[in-house]
Every structure is written in C-alpha cells, then in structure tokens.
Write a protein that holds these residues in place. Structure first.
Motif, PDB file in Angstrom:
ATOM      1  N   TYR A  59       0.572  -0.980   0.336  1.00  0.00           N
ATOM      2  CA  TYR A  59      -0.149   0.240   0.024  1.00  0.00           C
ATOM      3  C   TYR A  59       0.934   1.437  -0.022  1.00  0.00           C
ATOM      4  O   TYR A  59       1.981   1.321   0.317  1.00  0.00           O
ATOM      5  N   CYS A 103      -1.159  -2.637   7.562  1.00  0.00           N
ATOM      6  CA  CYS A 103      -1.219  -1.485   7.111  1.00  0.00           C
ATOM      7  C   CYS A 103      -2.306  -0.984   6.644  1.00  0.00           C
ATOM      8  O   CYS A 103      -3.027  -1.605   6.804  1.00  0.00           O
ATOM      9  N   PHE A 104      -2.893   0.628   6.489  1.00  0.00           N
ATOM     10  CA  PHE A 104      -3.457   1.020   6.218  1.00  0.00           C
ATOM     11  C   PHE A 104      -4.020   1.215   4.751  1.00  0.00           C
ATOM     12  O   PHE A 104      -3.099   1.463   3.789  1.00  0.00           O
ATOM     13  N   ALA A 105      -5.258   1.004   3.933  1.00  0.00           N
ATOM     14  CA  ALA A 105      -5.088   1.094   3.011  1.00  0.00           C
ATOM     15  C   ALA A 105      -4.742   2.446   1.923  1.00  0.00           C
ATOM     16  O   ALA A 105      -3.920   2.710   0.896  1.00  0.00           O
ATOM     17  N   ASN A 106      -4.601   3.388   3.068  1.00  0.00           N
ATOM     18  CA  ASN A 106      -3.659   4.852   2.157  1.00  0.00           C
ATOM     19  C   ASN A 106      -2.218   4.835   2.728  1.00  0.00           C
ATOM     20  O   ASN A 106      -1.456   6.300   2.224  1.00  0.00           O
ATOM     21  N   ASN A 108      -0.455   4.128   4.895  1.00  0.00           N
ATOM     22  CA  ASN A 108      -0.057   4.645   6.517  1.00  0.00           C
ATOM     23  C   ASN A 108      -0.232   3.338   7.800  1.00  0.00           C
ATOM     24  O   ASN A 108      -0.711   1.872   7.407  1.00  0.00           O
ATOM     25  N   PHE A 109       0.292   3.572   8.336  1.00  0.00           N
ATOM     26  CA  PHE A 109       0.904   2.433   9.442  1.00  0.00           C
ATOM     27  C   PHE A 109       0.977   2.614  11.038  1.00  0.00           C
ATOM     28  O   PHE A 109       1.202   3.999  10.622  1.00  0.00           O
ATOM     29  N   LYS A 110       0.581   1.979  11.848  1.00  0.00           N
ATOM     30  CA  LYS A 110       1.010   2.572  13.016  1.00  0.00           C
ATOM     31  C   LYS A 110       2.056   1.934  13.344  1.00  0.00           C
ATOM     32  O   LYS A 110       2.677   0.875  13.483  1.00  0.00           O
TER      33      LYS A 110
END
Length: 124
Positions: A59, A103-106, A108-110
């Motif tokens: 992503y 993972c986030f779809a955009n 980004n991630f923590k």
C-alpha cells in the motif's frame, strides 16, 4: 535486541532513482508488516508505504504511487524501498518500521520499532 538499520540514501538529481534497504536483526522481518515513513525538516512524519506479512500486499500514499515500490527478500531479512522519478519534495529522512497493527489502505501504519533512518536528498 530488536534493531532495524536503513541504508541506501544519498544525493540524487530530480528524475533519478534510489533503492533503500531495511535490514533487521534480533527478529525475522517476514513475521511483521513493515512500513516506510519519512520526515522532512519542519514537516510531520508521513507514511510512504507498507507491506503486509505473508500475503505480499503493498500500500502506498498517493504522492508516491507508481513511483515507489516495496519488496522483501526474506533470505536476507531485508525490505527494500525502490524509488524512481524522484523530485525535491521527496527529500527527507526515510525510516523503516514494524507495523504491529498491519497496513492501512492509504499506505500509512501505526509505527512500532523503527531505525535511525537514511537521508535522501533530491536536488540538482
């Protein structure tokens, strides 16, 4: 001891390419989702992209889609960030990090654990 070490940064002209490496010690990278984030002077951290564990998913943030590619070499316990068509807005310190929540779809991630980073400067 968990450690991530980034390498491969440097000075590149606009339109050029670089490949960053993220090598882990103390744990195996393929057990984790791994992301890359960057921070430019005076700017907030920005998630660049992320790759899931075991499924090959990737992503990316919109500004790097089509230009940046994340890949893994599990035998070398390394994750790569291939960057092409670089422009001055890509100038930043680039860090890799574990993504304990995935993972986030955009793109980004923590952030979990991250390394010291490697400087990328795009300038003519």
């Amino acid at each position: 001891q968990v450690q991530l070490v980034e390498s491969g940064g440097g000075l590149v002209q606009p339109g050029g390419s670089l490949r960053l490496s993220c090598t882990a010690s103390g744990f195996t990278l393929d057990a984790y989702a791994i992301g890359w984030f960057r921070q430019a002077p005076g700017k907030e951290r920005e998630g660049v992209g992320c790759t899931g564990n075991n499924d090959g998913s990737t992503y990316y943030t919109d500004s790097v889609k089509g230009r940046f590619t994340i890949s893994r070499d599990n035998a070398k316990n390394t994750v790569y960030l291939q960057m092409s068509s670089l422009n001055p807005e890509d100038t930043a310190v680039y860090h890799c990090a574990t993504a304990p929540l995935g993972c986030f779809a955009n793109g980004n991630f923590k952030y979990g654990d991250w390394g010291q980073g490697t400087q990328v400067t795009v300038s003519s």
